[in-house]
Design an enzyme around this catalytic site. Structure first.
Site, short mmCIF file in Angstrom:
data_model
loop_
_atom_site.label_atom_id
_atom_site.label_comp_id
_atom_site.label_asym_id
_atom_site.label_seq_id
_atom_site.Cartn_x
_atom_site.Cartn_y
_atom_site.Cartn_z
CG HIS A 123 -1.93 0.94 1.37
ND1 HIS A 123 -1.72 2.24 1.75
CD2 HIS A 123 -3.27 0.82 1.17
CE1 HIS A 123 -2.88 2.88 1.77
NE2 HIS A 123 -3.84 2.04 1.42
CG ASP A 200 0.59 -2.19 6.10
OD1 ASP A 200 -0.39 -2.33 6.88
OD2 ASP A 200 0.49 -1.62 5.00
CD GLN A 203 -6.68 -4.91 4.12
OE1 GLN A 203 -7.58 -5.66 4.46
NE2 GLN A 203 -6.91 -3.67 3.70
CE LYS A 226 -7.43 -0.43 6.20
NZ LYS A 226 -8.09 -0.07 4.96
CB CYS A 364 -3.64 3.14 -1.67
SG CYS A 364 -4.99 4.24 -1.32
N1 PMP Z 1 -1.86 -0.75 4.45
C1 PMP Z 1 -2.76 -1.57 3.91
C2 PMP Z 1 -2.34 -2.94 3.47
C3 PMP Z 1 -4.08 -1.14 3.77
O1 PMP Z 1 -4.98 -1.95 3.22
C4 PMP Z 1 -4.44 0.15 4.21
C5 PMP Z 1 -5.86 0.66 4.08
N2 PMP Z 1 -6.41 0.49 2.81
C6 PMP Z 1 -3.46 0.97 4.78
C7 PMP Z 1 -2.17 0.47 4.88
C8 PMP Z 1 -3.74 2.35 5.26
O2 PMP Z 1 -4.61 2.36 6.35
P1 PMP Z 1 -5.25 3.70 6.88
O3 PMP Z 1 -5.86 4.38 5.70
O4 PMP Z 1 -6.28 3.25 7.86
O5 PMP Z 1 -4.16 4.52 7.50
#
Ligand code: PMP
Length: 407
Positions: A123, A200, A203, A226, A364
């Protein structure tokens, strides 16, 4: 499916909604999950009964609010198997937590010639902070390449992680491919060369039982929204030693030990990183969320989500003109796909008219889209409140989209 899982949908009032006259099928939990009444009630109870600022005043409400806030930290620490609650730093979410590590730890410890290793499936929030750190310190950003099925090439990981590596940053589960990364194995490679392992968990923490010590992480970032919690709250977990050597990012109230006109010293971890009034209600809501998830059981949730992800991948792969991405199995509870000749945004729009909520776009993950050689994908993602009937509705929505665009 366990009894608790079979009946949990009733805990989520929003899932009773209709959208365009059809019962809502919510397949966008990888973007954000829905919230159970238990979490909504914790927020309401806090605001109606104990609302006050934390760690400041000595009146009853302030003491209650502080106890609830610190109680939430303990619940989260237990949920991820942290060795002490102080290792849990509340942040706005995964993005902020990863940026804290990049600014507060990596910029301080990296120098020209050092290397940061990540992967092309990350991401943007686990990529751009490292790009910027490398630009600022002169370190080099390197990548663990992917196998054709979207899993990590571990052989090449062993080559790219070497004596110059100072930090390895990897997602535990991909938000597009559904790949389950072997974090403990990569962490061992990182530690063998003296590098720090940043995970990270945006997920993974909502879906998988997380044990930070077994994972071998030095830092773990995740988001409350999430995992049935409120938006605007997340966590940076770090080993105490690492957090102690990391600089704060936000300077101001509550993060200090002593301030004079010209200088200041920092409070102990985690206060050092929680400058300003924190998201008190958010933390309390996250505490309620982890209690809710634990009561259902993270092993059962993980098994359930994986089952749905693998089933959806197989069913979609059988439909002519549908491309699915990532490994067939094992995989996590989401599936990214494209329908031949139809832009994913149009797919999402037709789905919405059927009451089916999915996400479409680059998620993203633009470098991953480049690797997949697509501009965007549609993505259906599952959580504890979904079941096989939702996959039936997903398949029906695909058939409807095909009829609409390919009459
Ligand atoms: N890393 C991953 C793998 C994600 O799926 C996401 C959210 N789509 C994020 C980071 C970012 O999370 P947040 O927008 O809650 O900061």
């Amino acid at each position: 499916m366990t009894a608790a899982l079979m009946t949990c949908k009733k805990d989520f009032p929003i899932l009773q909604r209709q959208v365009h006259g059809k019962p809502l099928v919510y397949l966008d939990s990888a973007a954000t999950s829905q919230k159970p009444v238990q979490v909504l009630e914790a927020l309401r109870q806090y605001y109606e009964h104990s609302n006050a600022n934390v760690h400041r005043s000595v009146h009853t409400l302030a003491e209650e609010a502080t106890a609830l806030y610190e109680g939430a930290r303990q619940k989260v620490a237990r949920f991820i198997g942290a060795s002490q609650p102080e290792e849990v730093v509340f942040t706005r979410g995964t993005t902020e937590a990863l940026n804290f590590v990049a600014r507060g730890w990596a910029e301080k410890h990296l120098k020209a010639g050092d290397e940061v290793v990540t992967s092309p499936m990350e991401h943007h929030s686990n990529l751009i902070p490292w790009q910027v750190v490398c630009r600022r310190t002169g370190a080099r950003l390197r990548f663990i390449e992917l196998n054709p099925d979207g899993t990590l090439n571990l052989e090449q990981a062993g080559e790219v992680i070497g004596p110059r590596t100072r930090l390895v940053a990897l997602s535990a589960l991909s938000n597009v491919l559904g790949t389950i990364n072997p974090i403990a194995e990569v962490a061992r490679m990182a530690h063998a060369v003296g590098a720090v392992m940043v995970v990270d968990g945006a997920q993974s923490v909502p879906h998988q039982l997380t044990r930070v010590m077994e994972m071998g992480a030095d830092f773990l970032a995740f988001s409350g929204h999430k995992m049935c919690g409120p938006t605007g709250i997340g966590v940076l977990w770090g080993k105490m030693e690492r957090l102690e050597e990391m600089d704060p990012i936000l300077y101001g109230g509550e993060m200090i030990a002593y301030v004079s006109r010209d200088t200041a010293t920092w409070a102990a971890v985690p206060a050092k990183f929680e400058g300003g009034t924190p998201h008190i209600a958010g933390a309390i809501g996250l505490g309620a969320a982890v209690e809710y998830l634990s009561a259902i059981g993270m092993e059962a949730i993980w098994e359930h989500d994986r089952y749905l992800g693998e089933l959806a991948w197989r069913r979609l792969a059988e439909i002519p003109g549908v491309a699915v991405y990532g490994p067939s199995a094992p995989r996590s509870g989401l599936v990214a796909f494209n329908i031949e000749g139809v832009h994913p945004h149009d797919v999402a729009q037709v789905f919405d008219s059927q009451g089916v909520a999915i996400r479409a776009g680059h998620h993203c993950c633009q470098p991953l889209m480049q690797w997949l050689e697509v501009g965007a994908t549609a993505r259906a993602s599952f959580y504890l409140y979904n079941d096989e009937s939702d996959i039936d509705r997903l398949v029906e929505a695909i058939e409807a989209t095909k009829r609409y665009f390919q009459p």
